[in-house]
Design an enzyme around this catalytic site. Structure first.
Site, mmCIF file in Angstrom:
data_model
loop_
_atom_site.group_PDB
_atom_site.id
_atom_site.type_symbol
_atom_site.label_atom_id
_atom_site.label_comp_id
_atom_site.label_asym_id
_atom_site.label_seq_id
_atom_site.Cartn_x
_atom_site.Cartn_y
_atom_site.Cartn_z
ATOM 1 N N GLY A 88 0.691 -1.303 0.012
ATOM 2 C CA GLY A 88 0.103 -0.015 -0.048
ATOM 3 C C GLY A 88 0.928 1.274 -0.108
ATOM 4 O O GLY A 88 1.960 1.210 -0.367
ATOM 5 N N ASP A 89 0.088 2.445 0.425
ATOM 6 C CA ASP A 89 1.079 3.633 0.272
ATOM 7 C C ASP A 89 1.955 3.699 1.339
ATOM 8 O O ASP A 89 3.058 4.272 1.207
ATOM 9 C CB ASP A 89 -0.031 4.878 0.952
ATOM 10 C CG ASP A 89 -0.766 5.306 -0.263
ATOM 11 O OD1 ASP A 89 -0.883 4.879 -1.459
ATOM 12 O OD2 ASP A 89 -2.136 5.690 -0.028
ATOM 13 N N ARG A 98 -10.977 -0.433 10.586
ATOM 14 C CA ARG A 98 -10.527 0.738 11.680
ATOM 15 C C ARG A 98 -10.777 2.063 11.402
ATOM 16 O O ARG A 98 -10.703 3.080 11.936
ATOM 17 C CB ARG A 98 -8.985 0.246 12.270
ATOM 18 C CG ARG A 98 -7.937 0.364 11.101
ATOM 19 C CD ARG A 98 -6.623 0.051 11.485
ATOM 20 N NE ARG A 98 -5.517 0.297 10.666
ATOM 21 C CZ ARG A 98 -5.053 -0.635 9.651
ATOM 22 N NH1 ARG A 98 -5.829 -1.549 9.460
ATOM 23 N NH2 ARG A 98 -4.208 -0.336 8.861
#
Length: 531
Positions: free
Chosen positions: A196-197, A310
């Site tokens: 991911g990032d 979350r």
């Protein structure tokens, strides 16, 4: 294109899916076309004509065996058929690319060989294509599917394109960054991160840091002119957030990203350096957020056990808390860029705004180099202060599936500026209206409590730092605290927020941010206009 223009055009009649087709290759236009040709003689392309740019051909393979197709009578008349297969990029909806292939058949072995050799020669002349890549795979990010996505989707395509790889499966945070500082990267044509990032940020810091180290540049100096890296970075999306991939390609599809890497696309993007007291804190390419987004990411870090949900939980909690923060912002408007945050001109492949802004910045740098003028000294800094629910600085749109337009729909990837978005204190209802507009086509900046500026530098100092630096305000602080204590219902902010720097928590009461125009290159081309 190299020697592409030197090759002679080819025109032949071949068979595709048991149909006679006219096939042409025009090296000058770098275009392969084919269309149905019922008669043996020459024919003009009709509405059913197909084409592919040579630059978007993945590979060309010789086909030795005759496949057992259900054939027409004409097919049986062809003796000892020979064939070659062209593997290519096929565009589908929503900016996604797919691997596709077309096989051309002929009874003439020499003709097939001529086509095969000509196409392969043109592909070899494409010098921008990577041949050897270093791949970092985060096996824990997102839903933990990084390794599976790479092995199932990406690796077969790299093999097809004759790309060799060295794979490192990361075992701890910052391993990719540390590795890039330690190894010799000269043998690689690019770095690929599967994750991911957060994984991309690791590789970004490693690539930029290693480049500055080799060039003898001190990155801790806020005014240092950073050296661009020659290594391109490829992103295979496999994380909980894939903002950078989505904003530069238009989708978070692993196959699409792999194909952009294979054909050697190149896109230069801006990077912001974040400093505090002559110390480099981090680099940012997407979002630098204080207040709402800072509190959200800080709270979500404590709830990793919840998985991707979350972010929703922490987002709701942060929204309900409705906390605001006081501070002072000073910023240098981006006079060099030809765009503005509300001009309805999104950044697209081959962006005019990015090209023009880069040229303008280079002209300013030349003038400063020869002592003709210093643009920064001539321009005036603007100062604003107040109570903010959120302070966001975006180097790109920050688009994602939930927010197709992103935080700043008309931000540009390589114009040397950042969109500074200030959301001042407002009612909870109005802030909700602001957030909802990120999911639709309405202008999220069209509120009296929202301000947006296109800047190339900015400084932020929280009220707490200002108070600590000014002893004369001590009594006022005590009085302020007493008022809040006497009124429990008071929602005044008595604490400071954290920064959300590309999805990572950053604690700093004051920062100095500078945008470095087109500092790194990705295996991407920007979001294409869809026809």
């Amino acid at each position: 294109m190299g020697a592409m223009g030197a090759a002679e055009p080819l025109h032949s009649v071949l068979w595709v899916k048991r149909r006679r087709c006219a096939v042409s290759l025009e090296p000058a236009r770098a275009l392969l076309r084919w269309w149905r040709s019922p008669e043996p003689g020459p024919s003009a392309p009709g509405a059913d004509a197909r084409s592919v740019l040579v630059s978007e051909i993945i590979a060309v393979e010789e086909k030795d065996d005759c496949e057992k197709h259900a054939s027409s009578g004409r097919w049986h008349k062809m003796e000892n058929p020979f064939a070659f297969t062209v593997h290519r990029v096929k565009r589908v909806r929503h900016h996604r690319w797919k691997w596709a292939r077309v096989t051309f058949w002929s009874a003439d072995e020499q003709l097939c060989h001529l086509w095969l050799q000509t196409l392969r020669g043109l592909l070899e002349s494409l010098t921008s294509r990577p041949k050897h890549l270093l791949v970092f795979i985060n096996p824990f990010g997102g839903k933990g599917q990084g390794k599976r996505i790479y092995e199932k989707t990406v690796a077969p395509l790299f093999t097809l394109a004759s790309i060799t790889t060295e794979i490192i499966i990361t075992e701890h945070a910052n391993q990719a960054k540390e590795t890039l500082y330690e190894i010799n990267t000269d043998s690689y044509d690019g770095i690929v991160c599967v994750g991911g990032d957060g994984m991309f940020s690791e590789v970004l810091h490693g690539v930029i840091g290693r480049t500055q180290q080799s060039a003898g540049i001190d990155p801790n100096h806020p005014r240092a002119v950073l050296v661009p890296s020659t290594l391109r970075i490829g992103i295979i999306p496999a994380g909980s957030t894939d903002c950078v991939c989505y904003s530069t390609v238009g989708t978070n599809d692993a196959e699409t990203s792999a194909l952009h890497i294979i054909i050697g696309d190149s896109l230069a993007i801006d990077v912001s350096s974040v400093h505090y007291h002559n110390t480099l804190l981090r680099y940012s390419v997407s979002l630098l957020g204080y207040g709402f987004y800072g509190d959200l990411i800080k709270d979500s870090e404590k709830k990793r056990w919840m998985g991707l949900v979350r972010y929703d939980f922490s987002g709701l909690k942060t929204f309900l808390s409705h906390q605001y923060y006081e501070g002072t912002l000073s910023f240098l408007p981006a006079q060099h860029t030809v765009g503005s945050p509300r001009d309805n001109k999104p950044c697209r492949a081959g962006c005019f705004v990015c090209r023009q802004s880069k040229q303008q910045l280079e002209e300013e740098e030349k003038k400063a180099l020869y002592g003709l003028e210093n643009a920064e000294e001539m321009e005036e800094w603007q100062v604003t202060c107040g109570k903010f629910l959120a302070i966001n600085a975006t180097n790109m749109s920050c688009a994602c599936p939930r927010s197709p337009g992103g935080l700043s729909p008309f931000a540009h990837l390589g114009d040397g500026s950042s969109d500074l978005i200030l959301i001042r204190k407002c009612s909870r209802f109005n802030f909700l209206r602001f957030l909802i507009r990120h999911t639709n086509q309405e202008d999220q900046f069209d509120f009296t409590f929202v301000e947006v500026y296109r800047v190339k530098k900015f400084h932020f100092t929280s009220k707490h730092v200002e108070d600590e630096d000014n002893d004369s305000k001590e009594q006022e602080k005590q009085k302020f605290g007493k008022i809040c204590k006497d009124r429990p219902s008071c929602t005044c902010s008595a604490s400071r927020s954290s920064w959300n720097c590309d999805g990572e928590v950053m604690h700093s009461p004051a920062i100095e941010v500078r945008v470095h125009c087109q500092l790194v290159r990705l295996f991407a081309r920007g979001i294409e206009e869809e026809s």
